[in-house]
Design an enzyme around this catalytic site. Structure first.
Site, mmCIF file in Angstrom:
data_model
loop_
_atom_site.group_PDB
_atom_site.id
_atom_site.type_symbol
_atom_site.label_atom_id
_atom_site.label_comp_id
_atom_site.label_asym_id
_atom_site.label_seq_id
_atom_site.Cartn_x
_atom_site.Cartn_y
_atom_site.Cartn_z
ATOM 1 N N ARG A 44 64.273 45.065 19.585
ATOM 2 C CA ARG A 44 64.388 44.029 18.565
ATOM 3 C C ARG A 44 64.032 44.584 17.200
ATOM 4 N NH1 ARG A 44 60.724 38.611 18.173
ATOM 5 N NH2 ARG A 44 61.996 37.482 16.679
ATOM 6 N N SER A 58 48.995 29.172 15.503
ATOM 7 C CA SER A 58 48.561 28.804 16.855
ATOM 8 C C SER A 58 47.416 29.707 17.318
ATOM 9 C CB SER A 58 49.748 28.906 17.823
ATOM 10 O OG SER A 58 49.335 28.680 19.151
ATOM 11 N N GLY A 63 43.574 30.513 19.771
ATOM 12 C CA GLY A 63 43.324 31.843 20.303
ATOM 13 C C GLY A 63 44.573 32.421 20.948
ATOM 14 N N GLN A 66 47.688 35.013 25.926
ATOM 15 C CA GLN A 66 47.901 36.088 26.891
ATOM 16 C C GLN A 66 47.721 37.439 26.210
ATOM 17 O OE1 GLN A 66 51.946 37.071 28.506
ATOM 18 N NE2 GLN A 66 51.086 36.286 30.418
ATOM 19 N N GLU A 85 54.806 42.560 21.091
ATOM 20 C CA GLU A 85 54.804 42.922 19.661
ATOM 21 C C GLU A 85 54.753 41.692 18.766
ATOM 22 O OE1 GLU A 85 57.157 45.724 16.430
ATOM 23 O OE2 GLU A 85 57.297 46.151 18.572
ATOM 24 N N ARG A 86 55.355 40.573 19.181
ATOM 25 C CA ARG A 86 55.257 39.334 18.384
ATOM 26 C C ARG A 86 53.810 38.872 18.280
ATOM 27 N NH1 ARG A 86 56.796 34.980 20.186
ATOM 28 N NH2 ARG A 86 57.358 33.868 18.301
ATOM 29 N N ARG A 87 53.091 38.923 19.397
ATOM 30 C CA ARG A 87 51.677 38.521 19.382
ATOM 31 C C ARG A 87 50.857 39.465 18.510
ATOM 32 N NH1 ARG A 87 51.156 38.797 25.569
ATOM 33 N NH2 ARG A 87 53.336 39.421 25.414
ATOM 34 N N GLU A 119 61.228 41.462 28.075
ATOM 35 C CA GLU A 119 60.380 40.516 27.345
ATOM 36 C C GLU A 119 61.165 39.812 26.248
ATOM 37 O OE1 GLU A 119 56.088 40.345 25.050
ATOM 38 O OE2 GLU A 119 57.527 41.909 24.562
ATOM 39 N N ASN A 120 61.988 40.555 25.520
ATOM 40 C CA ASN A 120 62.780 39.955 24.452
ATOM 41 C C ASN A 120 63.864 39.033 25.000
ATOM 42 O OD1 ASN A 120 62.086 40.995 21.611
ATOM 43 N ND2 ASN A 120 61.988 42.855 22.829
#
Length: 289
Positions: A44, A58, A63, A66, A85-87, A119-120
């Site tokens: 991505r 959020s 918190g 995951q 990677e988004r987290r 995951e993506n």
């Protein structure tokens, strides 16, 4: 039988991840964000800023739900992201200094790309061109077949092959698909047009007239019919038989084919779109290469 939406799924590649636990022999630890680098196999390229901000808000409020998954980097004390990677980006945006992570010591390069891709796809985060490029990397760098990719992502092999065909389009037309100025459905039909001037004329017409995929299909089909009418006389019985045979070859081999000539002499052209596609066709023909 219907395929599972995610093929093998992340759980088969990352045991116990769904339960928010570390695999046996590995641990969830707190790692400074400054010691973590993005996944070099991340398929991505574009991250929606609005959605990242929503995730950051959020994380600040509730918190991190995951932990991310990382592997030790070459540099001592540093880590590379395998999944999450988004987290990771959202945590940095939220002003966090560290993040909970599962350290997986055994992940090889192939598995890192597999996991990043799944995951993506799980979150529908990849556009179709990013997806096609990820498939191409799995083939060229790690030797995956179309069938194996289909199993990983939970799609039919034909879908994987058709997605890869989009990479045969010129780069600027791929960008139009990424920017959603034309759809992947348009792209799949355009990928079969060999004349670049003709191809670009169709693209311009699709964009300017906002043609649907169905309307585009009719125009392309009518254009082929018109070109055929101009270039040849009505087909004879023997020529019709060759056309039927050509269609049967295409159906059997799952790729474009062309028969030119007569019932006495001619040639057969079989098209392939990657080395793996060529090897698949050779297997269909019981050839050894």
């Amino acid at each position: 039988m219907q395929k599972k939406a995610l093929g093998r799924g992340l759980e088969s590649l990352i045991p116990s991840l769904a339960a928010n636990k570390a695999p046996a022999g590995e641990a969830v630890i707190l790692i400074p964000l400054s010691k973590i680098k993005p996944n070099r196999f991340q398929p991505r390229k574009n991250f929606d800023k609005t959605k990242l901000q929503e995730l950051a808000d959020s994380i600040n409020k509730h918190g991190l739900a995951q932990p991310i998954l990382v592997a030790p980097s070459i540099a001592p004390g540093e880590y590379e992201i395998i999944a999450g990677e988004r987290r990771f980006r959202a945590s940095k945006l939220a002003g966090k200094k560290d993040i909970r992570a599962i350290v997986q010591k055994s992940a090889d390069d192939k598995q890192r790309l597999d996991i990043a891709l799944i995951e993506n796809l799980q979150r529908q985060d990849l556009d179709i061109i990013e997806e096609a490029k990820a498939f191409k990397r799995l083939i060229e760098e790690f030797g995956h077949t179309h069938d194996e990719i289909a199993e990983i992502v939970g799609k039919d092999r034909a879908v994987v092959s058709n997605t890869l065909r989009l990479l045969n389009l010129p780069e600027d037309i791929q960008v139009l698909i990424t920017e959603e100025k034309i759809s992947a459905g348009h792209g799949r039909m355009l990928a079969g047009i060999e004349d670049e001037n003709e191809l670009r004329a169709f693209v311009e017409q699709i964009v300017n007239e906002k043609l649907s995929v169905r309307a585009t299909e009719k125009i392309i089909s009518a254009n082929k019919t018109q070109k055929g009418a101009k270039s040849s006389k009505p087909p004879k019985k023997q020529e019709i038989e060759l056309i039927h045979l050509q269609e049967e070859i295409q159906r059997k081999l799952g790729t474009k084919a062309n028969i030119s000539g007569s019932s006495k002499k001619g040639k057969i052209e079989i098209y392939y779109y990657s080395l793996e596609d060529l090897e698949r066709i050779a297997r269909e023909l019981n050839l050894k290469i």
